[in-house]
Scaffold this motif. Sequence first.
Motif, PDB file in Angstrom:
ATOM      1  N   GLN A   1       0.797  -1.194   0.083  1.00 54.99           N
ATOM      2  CA  GLN A   1       0.089  -0.104   0.109  1.00 54.99           C
ATOM      3  C   GLN A   1       0.851   1.309   0.048  1.00 54.99           C
ATOM      4  O   GLN A   1       0.269   2.308  -0.214  1.00 54.99           O
ATOM      5  CB  GLN A   1      -0.920  -0.037   1.281  1.00 54.99           C
ATOM      6  CG  GLN A   1      -1.695  -1.188   1.233  1.00 54.99           C
ATOM      7  CD  GLN A   1      -2.838  -1.224   2.471  1.00 54.99           C
ATOM      8  OE1 GLN A   1      -3.369  -0.200   2.886  1.00 54.99           O
ATOM      9  NE2 GLN A   1      -2.843  -2.473   3.248  1.00 54.99           N
ATOM     10  N   LEU A   2       2.154   1.064   0.239  1.00 55.99           N
ATOM     11  CA  LEU A   2       3.081   2.499   0.243  1.00 55.99           C
ATOM     12  C   LEU A   2       2.910   3.106  -1.160  1.00 55.99           C
ATOM     13  O   LEU A   2       2.719   2.392  -2.172  1.00 55.99           O
ATOM     14  CB  LEU A   2       4.373   2.058   0.734  1.00 55.99           C
ATOM     15  CG  LEU A   2       4.582   1.351   1.905  1.00 55.99           C
ATOM     16  CD1 LEU A   2       5.960   0.931   2.318  1.00 55.99           C
ATOM     17  CD2 LEU A   2       4.301   2.609   2.787  1.00 55.99           C
ATOM     18  N   SER A   3       3.430   4.287  -1.206  1.00 53.41           N
ATOM     19  CA  SER A   3       3.340   5.021  -2.531  1.00 53.41           C
ATOM     20  C   SER A   3       4.644   5.900  -2.508  1.00 53.41           C
ATOM     21  O   SER A   3       5.398   5.895  -1.771  1.00 53.41           O
ATOM     22  CB  SER A   3       2.002   5.967  -2.491  1.00 53.41           C
ATOM     23  OG  SER A   3       2.184   6.710  -1.445  1.00 53.41           O
ATOM     24  N   GLY A   4       4.752   6.289  -3.793  1.00 52.55           N
ATOM     25  CA  GLY A   4       5.920   7.274  -3.940  1.00 52.55           C
ATOM     26  C   GLY A   4       7.206   6.341  -4.613  1.00 52.55           C
ATOM     27  O   GLY A   4       6.939   5.166  -5.038  1.00 52.55           O
ATOM     28  N   GLU A   5       8.265   7.059  -4.852  1.00 54.67           N
ATOM     29  CA  GLU A   5       9.494   6.371  -5.573  1.00 54.67           C
ATOM     30  C   GLU A   5       9.731   5.314  -4.460  1.00 54.67           C
ATOM     31  O   GLU A   5       9.469   5.080  -3.372  1.00 54.67           O
ATOM     32  CB  GLU A   5      10.562   7.452  -5.787  1.00 54.67           C
ATOM     33  CG  GLU A   5      10.417   8.791  -6.555  1.00 54.67           C
ATOM     34  CD  GLU A   5      10.307   8.394  -7.778  1.00 54.67           C
ATOM     35  OE1 GLU A   5      10.862   7.564  -8.275  1.00 54.67           O
ATOM     36  OE2 GLU A   5       9.540   8.984  -8.487  1.00 54.67           O
ATOM     37  N   GLN A   6      10.569   4.263  -5.009  1.00 50.24           N
ATOM     38  CA  GLN A   6      11.062   3.340  -4.446  1.00 50.24           C
ATOM     39  C   GLN A   6      11.998   3.509  -3.071  1.00 50.24           C
ATOM     40  O   GLN A   6      11.814   2.863  -2.302  1.00 50.24           O
ATOM     41  CB  GLN A   6      11.905   2.364  -5.361  1.00 50.24           C
ATOM     42  CG  GLN A   6      12.424   0.903  -4.703  1.00 50.24           C
ATOM     43  CD  GLN A   6      11.025   0.076  -4.542  1.00 50.24           C
ATOM     44  OE1 GLN A   6      10.265  -0.116  -5.364  1.00 50.24           O
ATOM     45  NE2 GLN A   6      10.809  -0.330  -3.269  1.00 50.24           N
ATOM     46  N   ASP A   7      12.714   4.509  -3.304  1.00 53.89           N
ATOM     47  CA  ASP A   7      13.549   4.998  -2.238  1.00 53.89           C
ATOM     48  C   ASP A   7      12.617   5.326  -0.980  1.00 53.89           C
ATOM     49  O   ASP A   7      12.925   5.239   0.130  1.00 53.89           O
ATOM     50  CB  ASP A   7      14.795   5.886  -2.490  1.00 53.89           C
ATOM     51  CG  ASP A   7      13.986   7.277  -3.090  1.00 53.89           C
ATOM     52  OD1 ASP A   7      13.013   7.204  -3.649  1.00 53.89           O
ATOM     53  OD2 ASP A   7      14.817   7.914  -2.975  1.00 53.89           O
ATOM     54  N   GLU A   8      11.700   6.059  -1.408  1.00 57.24           N
ATOM     55  CA  GLU A   8      10.791   6.453  -0.434  1.00 57.24           C
ATOM     56  C   GLU A   8       9.818   5.341   0.272  1.00 57.24           C
ATOM     57  O   GLU A   8       9.509   5.383   1.553  1.00 57.24           O
ATOM     58  CB  GLU A   8       9.486   7.553  -1.113  1.00 57.24           C
ATOM     59  CG  GLU A   8      10.236   8.853  -1.480  1.00 57.24           C
ATOM     60  CD  GLU A   8       9.346   9.712  -2.227  1.00 57.24           C
ATOM     61  OE1 GLU A   8       8.323   9.102  -2.851  1.00 57.24           O
ATOM     62  OE2 GLU A   8       9.361  10.874  -2.211  1.00 57.24           O
ATOM     63  N   GLN A   9       9.571   4.330  -0.462  1.00 60.80           N
ATOM     64  CA  GLN A   9       8.962   3.121   0.101  1.00 60.80           C
ATOM     65  C   GLN A   9       9.918   2.295   0.736  1.00 60.80           C
ATOM     66  O   GLN A   9       9.289   2.015   1.919  1.00 60.80           O
ATOM     67  CB  GLN A   9       8.479   2.240  -1.249  1.00 60.80           C
ATOM     68  CG  GLN A   9       7.234   2.958  -1.752  1.00 60.80           C
ATOM     69  CD  GLN A   9       6.612   2.079  -3.207  1.00 60.80           C
ATOM     70  OE1 GLN A   9       6.844   0.831  -3.119  1.00 60.80           O
ATOM     71  NE2 GLN A   9       6.192   2.678  -4.108  1.00 60.80           N
ATOM     72  N   ASP A  10      11.013   2.237   0.594  1.00 61.40           N
ATOM     73  CA  ASP A  10      11.961   1.528   1.455  1.00 61.40           C
ATOM     74  C   ASP A  10      12.439   2.304   2.634  1.00 61.40           C
ATOM     75  O   ASP A  10      12.382   1.503   3.646  1.00 61.40           O
ATOM     76  CB  ASP A  10      13.420   1.455   0.583  1.00 61.40           C
ATOM     77  CG  ASP A  10      13.418   0.790  -0.852  1.00 61.40           C
ATOM     78  OD1 ASP A  10      12.417  -0.281  -0.717  1.00 61.40           O
ATOM     79  OD2 ASP A  10      14.127   0.651  -1.416  1.00 61.40           O
ATOM     80  N   LYS A  11      12.343   3.543   2.641  1.00 61.19           N
ATOM     81  CA  LYS A  11      12.585   4.353   3.906  1.00 61.19           C
ATOM     82  C   LYS A  11      11.234   4.303   4.871  1.00 61.19           C
ATOM     83  O   LYS A  11      11.415   4.104   6.073  1.00 61.19           O
ATOM     84  CB  LYS A  11      12.738   5.791   3.552  1.00 61.19           C
ATOM     85  CG  LYS A  11      12.973   6.464   4.944  1.00 61.19           C
ATOM     86  CD  LYS A  11      13.436   8.013   4.410  1.00 61.19           C
ATOM     87  CE  LYS A  11      13.455   8.982   5.727  1.00 61.19           C
ATOM     88  NZ  LYS A  11      14.289   8.354   6.995  1.00 61.19           N
ATOM     89  N   ALA A  12      10.030   4.209   4.199  1.00 58.88           N
ATOM     90  CA  ALA A  12       8.944   3.978   5.026  1.00 58.88           C
ATOM     91  C   ALA A  12       8.817   2.708   5.591  1.00 58.88           C
ATOM     92  O   ALA A  12       8.410   2.346   6.720  1.00 58.88           O
ATOM     93  CB  ALA A  12       7.386   4.441   4.152  1.00 58.88           C
ATOM     94  N   LEU A  13       9.118   1.568   4.808  1.00 61.85           N
ATOM     95  CA  LEU A  13       9.231   0.485   5.320  1.00 61.85           C
ATOM     96  C   LEU A  13      10.327  -0.023   6.418  1.00 61.85           C
ATOM     97  O   LEU A  13       9.781  -0.660   7.286  1.00 61.85           O
ATOM     98  CB  LEU A  13       9.344  -0.684   4.103  1.00 61.85           C
ATOM     99  CG  LEU A  13       8.761  -2.214   4.195  1.00 61.85           C
ATOM    100  CD1 LEU A  13       7.356  -2.079   4.462  1.00 61.85           C
ATOM    101  CD2 LEU A  13       9.230  -2.781   2.782  1.00 61.85           C
TER     102      LEU A  13
END
Length: 92
Positions: A55-67
């Motif tokens: 369900q995360l959104s944004g660029e891959q690096d943004e998703q990785d940081k959120a995760l």
Amino acid sequence: MALIQTNKDLISKGIKEFNILLNQQVFSDPAISEEAMVTVVNDWVSFYINYYKKQLSGEQDEQDKALQEFRQELNTLSASFLDKYRNFLKSS
């Protein structure tokens, strides 16, 4: 890089739900072993990570940081829960 707001909201929701799950647990006899409880909690963390990852959104690096942030929060909550469980086992 700051997390985008939708990911922050999603992480917050996931943390609240995970905390509810942990708070619903009732320790009773016969208790499962500490090792078994660690396995159960790790499975819960994996389930939540996999569920919210989609369900995360944004660029891959943004998703990785959120995760990564989400995983850290879940691990912190898990450690506290497991400490309570260890204390329960010692008192039984």
